[in-house]
Write an enzyme that holds these catalytic residues in place. Structure first.
Site, PDB file in Angstrom:
ATOM      1  N   CYS A   1       0.790  -1.374  -0.014  1.00  0.00           N
ATOM      2  CA  CYS A   1       0.098   0.233   0.000  1.00  0.00           C
ATOM      3  C   CYS A   1       0.755   1.655   0.190  1.00  0.00           C
ATOM      4  CB  CYS A   1      -1.115  -0.025   1.165  1.00  0.00           C
ATOM      5  SG  CYS A   1      -1.770  -1.085   0.570  1.00  0.00           S
TER       6      CYS A   1
ATOM      7  N   HIS B   1      -4.221   6.767   2.181  1.00  0.00           N
ATOM      8  CA  HIS B   1      -4.380   5.989   1.087  1.00  0.00           C
ATOM      9  C   HIS B   1      -5.538   5.172   1.421  1.00  0.00           C
ATOM     10  CE1 HIS B   1      -3.728   1.765   0.115  1.00  0.00           C
ATOM     11  NE2 HIS B   1      -4.117   0.989   1.288  1.00  0.00           N
TER      12      HIS B   1
ATOM     13  N   ASN C   1     -10.492  -1.201  -1.513  1.00  0.00           N
ATOM     14  CA  ASN C   1      -8.396  -0.634  -1.626  1.00  0.00           C
ATOM     15  C   ASN C   1      -7.484  -1.073  -2.748  1.00  0.00           C
ATOM     16  OD1 ASN C   1      -5.985  -0.918  -0.841  1.00  0.00           O
ATOM     17  ND2 ASN C   1      -5.855  -1.806   1.576  1.00  0.00           N
TER      18      ASN C   1
HETATM   19  O1  UT7 Z   1      -3.868  -0.910   3.243  1.00  0.00           O
HETATM   20  C1  UT7 Z   1      -4.256  -2.022   4.292  1.00  0.00           C
HETATM   21  C2  UT7 Z   1      -4.854  -3.088   4.182  1.00  0.00           C
HETATM   22  N1  UT7 Z   1      -6.090  -3.237   5.234  1.00  0.00           N
HETATM   23  C3  UT7 Z   1      -6.242  -2.896   5.643  1.00  0.00           C
HETATM   24  O2  UT7 Z   1      -6.414  -1.655   6.433  1.00  0.00           O
HETATM   25  C4  UT7 Z   1      -7.463  -3.500   7.373  1.00  0.00           C
HETATM   26  C5  UT7 Z   1      -7.267  -2.708   8.657  1.00  0.00           C
HETATM   27  N2  UT7 Z   1      -8.674  -3.731   8.743  1.00  0.00           N
HETATM   28  C6  UT7 Z   1      -9.975  -3.699   9.646  1.00  0.00           C
HETATM   29  O3  UT7 Z   1     -10.253  -2.431   7.961  1.00  0.00           O
HETATM   30  C7  UT7 Z   1     -10.934  -3.712  10.038  1.00  0.00           C
HETATM   31  O4  UT7 Z   1      -9.554  -4.694  10.865  1.00  0.00           O
HETATM   32  C8  UT7 Z   1     -12.304  -4.667   9.051  1.00  0.00           C
HETATM   33  C9  UT7 Z   1     -12.544  -4.011   8.468  1.00  0.00           C
HETATM   34  C10 UT7 Z   1     -10.601  -5.752   7.653  1.00  0.00           C
HETATM   35  C11 UT7 Z   1     -12.715  -5.896  10.152  1.00  0.00           C
HETATM   36  O5  UT7 Z   1     -12.946  -5.209  11.111  1.00  0.00           O
HETATM   37  P1  UT7 Z   1     -13.213  -5.736  12.260  1.00  0.00           P
HETATM   38  O6  UT7 Z   1     -14.380  -5.177  13.028  1.00  0.00           O
HETATM   39  O7  UT7 Z   1     -11.632  -5.621  12.606  1.00  0.00           O
HETATM   40  O8  UT7 Z   1     -14.112  -6.987  12.127  1.00  0.00           O
HETATM   41  P2  UT7 Z   1     -13.273  -8.278  12.554  1.00  0.00           P
HETATM   42  O9  UT7 Z   1     -12.579  -8.781  11.578  1.00  0.00           O
HETATM   43  O10 UT7 Z   1     -13.437  -8.641  13.829  1.00  0.00           O
HETATM   44  O11 UT7 Z   1     -15.109  -9.443  12.188  1.00  0.00           O
HETATM   45  C12 UT7 Z   1     -15.726  -9.126  13.665  1.00  0.00           C
HETATM   46  C13 UT7 Z   1     -16.796 -10.292  12.600  1.00  0.00           C
HETATM   47  C14 UT7 Z   1     -16.631 -11.724  12.276  1.00  0.00           C
HETATM   48  O12 UT7 Z   1     -17.041 -12.602  12.975  1.00  0.00           O
HETATM   49  P3  UT7 Z   1     -17.469 -13.103  14.594  1.00  0.00           P
HETATM   50  O13 UT7 Z   1     -15.544 -13.792  14.494  1.00  0.00           O
HETATM   51  O14 UT7 Z   1     -17.383 -11.225  15.312  1.00  0.00           O
HETATM   52  O15 UT7 Z   1     -17.996 -14.019  14.524  1.00  0.00           O
HETATM   53  C15 UT7 Z   1     -15.782 -11.672  10.947  1.00  0.00           C
HETATM   54  O16 UT7 Z   1     -16.220 -13.335  11.195  1.00  0.00           O
HETATM   55  O17 UT7 Z   1     -17.447 -10.022  11.410  1.00  0.00           O
HETATM   56  C16 UT7 Z   1     -17.035 -10.819  10.747  1.00  0.00           C
HETATM   57  N3  UT7 Z   1     -16.827 -10.491   9.207  1.00  0.00           N
HETATM   58  C17 UT7 Z   1     -17.330 -10.580   8.160  1.00  0.00           C
HETATM   59  N4  UT7 Z   1     -18.720 -10.280   8.334  1.00  0.00           N
HETATM   60  C18 UT7 Z   1     -19.531 -10.250   7.411  1.00  0.00           C
HETATM   61  C19 UT7 Z   1     -15.160 -10.437   8.690  1.00  0.00           C
HETATM   62  N5  UT7 Z   1     -15.437 -10.155   6.796  1.00  0.00           N
HETATM   63  C20 UT7 Z   1     -16.666  -9.997   7.327  1.00  0.00           C
HETATM   64  C21 UT7 Z   1     -17.603  -9.553   6.257  1.00  0.00           C
HETATM   65  N6  UT7 Z   1     -19.322  -9.344   5.846  1.00  0.00           N
HETATM   66  N7  UT7 Z   1     -16.877  -9.659   4.895  1.00  0.00           N
END
Ligand code: UT7
Length: 343
Positions: free
Chosen positions: A121, A270, A300
């Site tokens: 990124c 970004h 992204n």
């Molecule tokens: O350029 C650098 C690249 N990446 C980033 O900058 C990403 C930075 N991180 C983030 O933006 C966030 O961490 C995310 C948006 C990726 C995820 O958000 P989060 O609040 O950290 O969610 P999580 O990964 O802790 O997931 C929470 C729940 C999980 O379910 P359980 O285990 O609580 O039942 C996931 O399985 O949300 C679930 N989940 C989804 N649900 C519906 C994960 N992805 C999805 C989805 N749709 N696409």
């Protein structure tokens, strides 16, 4: 010593729009538009068709940037290609782009150097810093810098992969960095990396520690488990570090330049997550009218996010002589960077 400035911008996104609802309806991913929009701001992304390589996306953006700079491909002295989704494991996409730009053809062939930058990124900012050094040292007059990604080919488009698959899209942006004697252009950079978190966001399909690097069956065909095939991410750790590192590097760059946030007309962040950028803008009291975002439409696009934004700003008249711009990025590695420029 000449100054280095951005003499042209260009961008290209594939026409195929994939909405959040289509991730569910077309690919069967257990997700919702609400979940994705609430957590990331993403509403849609572009996926290119089978048969299209990252260098093809880069080519379309590059042609526009070269035309916008009012030069010909043969005026280029160097090509820098930033991507984490290159056409092949090797060689880099830069040489494919050189060939597609027609630089290797006929009696006027110009075999300019071409290199790939693998900094995810922040790859575009690392590339821009490299281009600036070449121009300021007098080693090059015109450098093409491309950021392009084909994420759609390497996303686990199933419910298992939804944590990552929902975030990324395809696209390309390009700029030409040129020499000038005028008092303008790219003023300063600050780049950083923290290899302690190298595995926090990684795709380890190619694992050179193994012998051979990919497990093979008795016929010599590769066998890659899903855990290695697709990217892995510790989303919360990435989020926290992105906010901290982007805020700090931006402040440090401004301080070193003797500018304040108030001096900046346009902040181009970004585009990994709209929430990350809103946190940073809130902390630094940056008003919404001083930023533009495209993550809602493109997701992204990694190395392409900032050159896509630059081209959008250029095409919509947001960049006029004297406009002060701050560019900031953070990503896998972890790596990050910031650049200040005066249009
Ligand atoms: O350029 C650098 C690249 N990446 C980033 O900058 C990403 C930075 N991180 C983030 O933006 C966030 O961490 C995310 C948006 C990726 C995820 O958000 P989060 O609040 O950290 O969610 P999580 O990964 O802790 O997931 C929470 C729940 C999980 O379910 P359980 O285990 O609580 O039942 C996931 O399985 O949300 C679930 N989940 C989804 N649900 C519906 C994960 N992805 C999805 C989805 N749709 N696409």
């Amino acid at each position: 010593m000449p100054n280095a400035y951005i003499s042209g911008t260009g961008s290209f996104v594939p026409p195929n729009v994939v909405t959040n609802d289509e991730l569910r309806e077309k690919y069967g991913i257990d997700t919702t538009n609400e979940w994705i929009v609430k957590r990331t701001g993403i509403e849609a992304r572009r996926f290119s068709e089978r048969g299209i390589a990252t260098s093809d996306l880069g080519l379309e953006a590059a042609k526009k940037a070269i035309a916008n700079a009012k030069i010909e491909p043969h005026d280029l002295d160097l090509i820098i290609f930033a991507t984490l989704s290159p056409d092949h494991a090797f060689p880099g996409s830069g040489v494919y782009l050189q060939q597609k730009l027609g630089l290797c053809d006929g009696p006027n062939a110009k075999f300019v150097p071409a290199l790939d930058v693998r900094n995810q990124c922040s790859g575009f900012l690392y590339s821009l810093a490299t281009a600036t050094s070449f121009v300021k040292s007098g080693a090059a007059k015109h450098v093409l810098v491309v950021g392009a990604e084909t994420h759609s080919a390497a996303l686990d488009l199933t419910t298992r992969g939804r944590g990552i698959a929902a975030l990324f899209g395809d696209g390309a942006g390009a700029v030409v960095v040129s020499a000038t004697e005028e008092d303008r252009g790219i003023r300063s950079f600050k780049l950083g990396a923290d290899g302690r978190h190298a595995d926090a966001l990684a795709q380890r399909v190619w694992d050179i520690k193994k012998r051979p690097f990919i497990d093979v069956d008795e016929n010599g065909n590769g066998l890659v488990p899903a855990s290695d095939l697709w990217a892995n991410m510790d989303g919360k750790l990435v989020f926290k570090n992105a906010v901290e590192r982007m805020t700090t590097v931006l402040m440090e760059t401004l301080l070193a330049q003797g500018w304040t946030g108030n001096d900046i007309d346009l902040f181009l962040f970004h585009q990994a997550n709209l929430r990350i950028n809103q946190y940073i803008a809130d902390m630094l009291a940056i008003p919404p009218e001083k930023t533009i975002h495209n993550i809602q439409r493109y997701g992204n696009t990694t190395a392409a996010t900032i050159p896509l934004l630059l081209d959008e700003a250029n095409q919509t008249g947001r960049l006029t002589p004297g406009t002060k711009v701050a560019l900031v990025a953070f990503g896998s590695g972890f790596t990050w960077g910031s650049c200040l420029l005066e249009w």
